[in-house]
Design a protein around this motif. Structure first.
Motif, mmCIF file in Angstrom:
data_model
loop_
_atom_site.group_PDB
_atom_site.id
_atom_site.type_symbol
_atom_site.label_atom_id
_atom_site.label_comp_id
_atom_site.label_asym_id
_atom_site.label_seq_id
_atom_site.Cartn_x
_atom_site.Cartn_y
_atom_site.Cartn_z
ATOM 1 N N UNK A 179 7.686 92.577 48.776
ATOM 2 C CA UNK A 179 7.160 93.647 49.351
ATOM 3 C C UNK A 179 7.797 93.727 50.824
ATOM 4 N N UNK A 180 8.443 94.764 51.215
ATOM 5 C CA UNK A 180 8.878 94.821 52.761
ATOM 6 C C UNK A 180 9.261 96.364 52.956
ATOM 7 N N UNK A 181 8.566 97.064 54.126
ATOM 8 C CA UNK A 181 8.698 98.394 54.359
ATOM 9 C C UNK A 181 10.437 98.595 54.624
ATOM 10 N N UNK A 182 10.809 99.731 54.523
ATOM 11 C CA UNK A 182 12.166 99.755 54.785
ATOM 12 C C UNK A 182 12.330 100.503 56.330
ATOM 13 N N UNK A 183 11.222 101.075 56.802
ATOM 14 C CA UNK A 183 11.287 101.896 58.151
ATOM 15 C C UNK A 183 10.011 101.350 58.618
ATOM 16 N N UNK A 184 10.075 101.076 60.216
ATOM 17 C CA UNK A 184 8.878 100.851 60.996
ATOM 18 C C UNK A 184 9.181 101.456 62.364
ATOM 19 N N UNK A 185 8.054 101.511 63.260
ATOM 20 C CA UNK A 185 8.241 101.981 64.608
ATOM 21 C C UNK A 185 8.227 100.818 65.420
ATOM 22 N N UNK A 186 8.909 101.147 66.717
ATOM 23 C CA UNK A 186 9.033 100.175 67.719
ATOM 24 C C UNK A 186 7.827 99.601 67.989
ATOM 25 N N UNK A 187 7.502 98.183 67.914
ATOM 26 C CA UNK A 187 6.409 97.674 68.345
ATOM 27 C C UNK A 187 5.347 97.447 67.247
ATOM 28 N N UNK A 188 5.513 97.918 65.994
ATOM 29 C CA UNK A 188 4.858 98.174 64.826
ATOM 30 C C UNK A 188 4.856 96.942 64.331
ATOM 31 N N UNK A 192 5.028 91.914 55.224
ATOM 32 C CA UNK A 192 5.957 91.522 54.433
ATOM 33 C C UNK A 192 5.428 90.479 53.499
ATOM 34 N N UNK A 193 5.538 90.679 52.059
ATOM 35 C CA UNK A 193 5.115 89.739 51.191
ATOM 36 C C UNK A 193 6.329 89.080 50.348
ATOM 37 N N UNK A 194 6.084 87.684 50.010
ATOM 38 C CA UNK A 194 7.028 87.047 49.238
ATOM 39 C C UNK A 194 6.421 85.751 48.588
ATOM 40 N N UNK A 195 6.873 85.332 47.552
ATOM 41 C CA UNK A 195 6.551 84.140 46.836
ATOM 42 C C UNK A 195 7.535 83.148 46.794
ATOM 43 N N UNK A 196 6.946 81.946 46.973
ATOM 44 C CA UNK A 196 7.827 80.687 46.977
ATOM 45 C C UNK A 196 7.356 79.943 45.559
ATOM 46 N N UNK A 246 1.646 86.997 52.188
ATOM 47 C CA UNK A 246 1.535 88.452 52.853
ATOM 48 C C UNK A 246 1.256 88.026 54.180
ATOM 49 N N UNK A 247 2.386 88.379 54.953
ATOM 50 C CA UNK A 247 2.215 88.216 56.514
ATOM 51 C C UNK A 247 2.612 89.237 57.136
ATOM 52 N N UNK A 248 1.755 89.421 58.357
ATOM 53 C CA UNK A 248 1.797 90.551 59.248
ATOM 54 C C UNK A 248 2.751 90.103 60.475
#
Length: 276
Positions: A179-188, A192-196, A246-248
């Motif tokens: 999971x990851x967004x395709x659009x974010x605002x500056x400074x936002x 993101x989520x990933x699996x290892x 899941x990391x900010x």
């Protein structure tokens, strides 16, 4: 008038083709017939000798499986099965081979020097360890060779090696961004989520780093990369197990435009994998 001349010489037989058993030494005087004599037939005599030779035979205890990139404990015993004493100094060498034939393409894992000679019927045992190169999987062979460089003359050179077939296992870390967004605002913050997942056949027990990078092109490692987050992993990950992340991630101010998000696992290749 008779004059007797005695001569004494010490000889070393180095010809490997002579073999063992009863042989004959011939002694001849005036070998080139430079002296005129009444009888030349008595210038030669023969003496029988019993030639004995050493025969180094090797046996080993080696596991049938190992983890690539790790140490492997092994043991081998060299016995002098011949009738003669082994007097040379030699090297026992351990190899890793893709087949059961010892040749120049095999990898040398260890060389052990033996300097004490070996009486007929005597033996010695070596308990040691070698490191298996990282990233290898499948069927391989450990070959141990006694007196690999053939410093010691022997009655039989064919029993100097021992071959053990083994299976090598290695971890294989695979990363999937879930999971990851395709659009974010500056400074936002960018969540993101990933699996290892360890898709290999052995535990990944070396520490590693994961990181997220923004790049304006399709390449990681050049001037435009912006690292926006890093995670360290120290706990082992067994074969078949997974880690969900899941990391900010904080995107710096001033980063605008189209960027590609790259997530990397084992950034510095600290885990010896079957597929990097």
């Amino acid at each position: 008038l008779h004059r007797l001349i005695r001569r004494q010489r010490q000889m070393c037989i180095r010809d490997r083709t002579i073999g063992t058993g009863t042989k004959y030494l011939f002694f001849r005087t005036d070998a080139y017939n430079r002296q005129s004599e009444a009888d030349n037939d008595n210038n030669i005599t023969a003496v029988s000798i019993d030639i004995k030779a050493a025969d180094l035979a090797l046996n080993a205890a080696i596991p049938t499986s190992a983890a690539a990139g790790k140490g492997l404990a092994l043991s081998w015993t060299v016995t002098n099965d011949g009738q003669g004493k082994a007097t040379a100094r030699w090297y026992d060498v351990v190899f890793l081979s893709s087949d059961d034939v010892l040749d120049s393409g095999d990898r040398t894992l260890k060389s052990v020097f033996h300097k004490g000679g070996l009486d007929a019927g005597a033996s010695y045992t070596v308990d040691d360890s070698v490191t298996i190169p990282g990233g290898l999987t499948g069927t391989w062979h450990i070959i141990v060779a006694a007196d690999y460089y053939k410093y010691q003359l022997e009655a039989d050179e064919e029993n100097n090696t021992f071959v053990q077939v083994m299976t090598l296992n290695a971890p294989d870390l695979n990363l999937t961004v879930t999971s990851n967004p395709s659009v974010i605002s500056n400074g936002q913050d960018l969540v993101v989520s990933w699996t290892v997942t360890n898709e290999g056949s052995s535990t990944a027990d070396a520490p590693w780093y994961e990181r997220a990078i923004l790049s304006s092109d399709e390449y990681v490692g050049n001037y435009d990369d912006i690292e926006i987050g890093r995670i360290s992993q120290s706990d082992p990950l067994a074969a078949g197990e997974s880690l969900d992340r899941t990391v900010s991630l904080n995107v710096p101010w001033g980063v605008v435009g189209d960027y590609k998000l790259f997530v990397q696992v084992d950034v510095w290749n600290q885990v010896a994998e079957s597929d990097e």
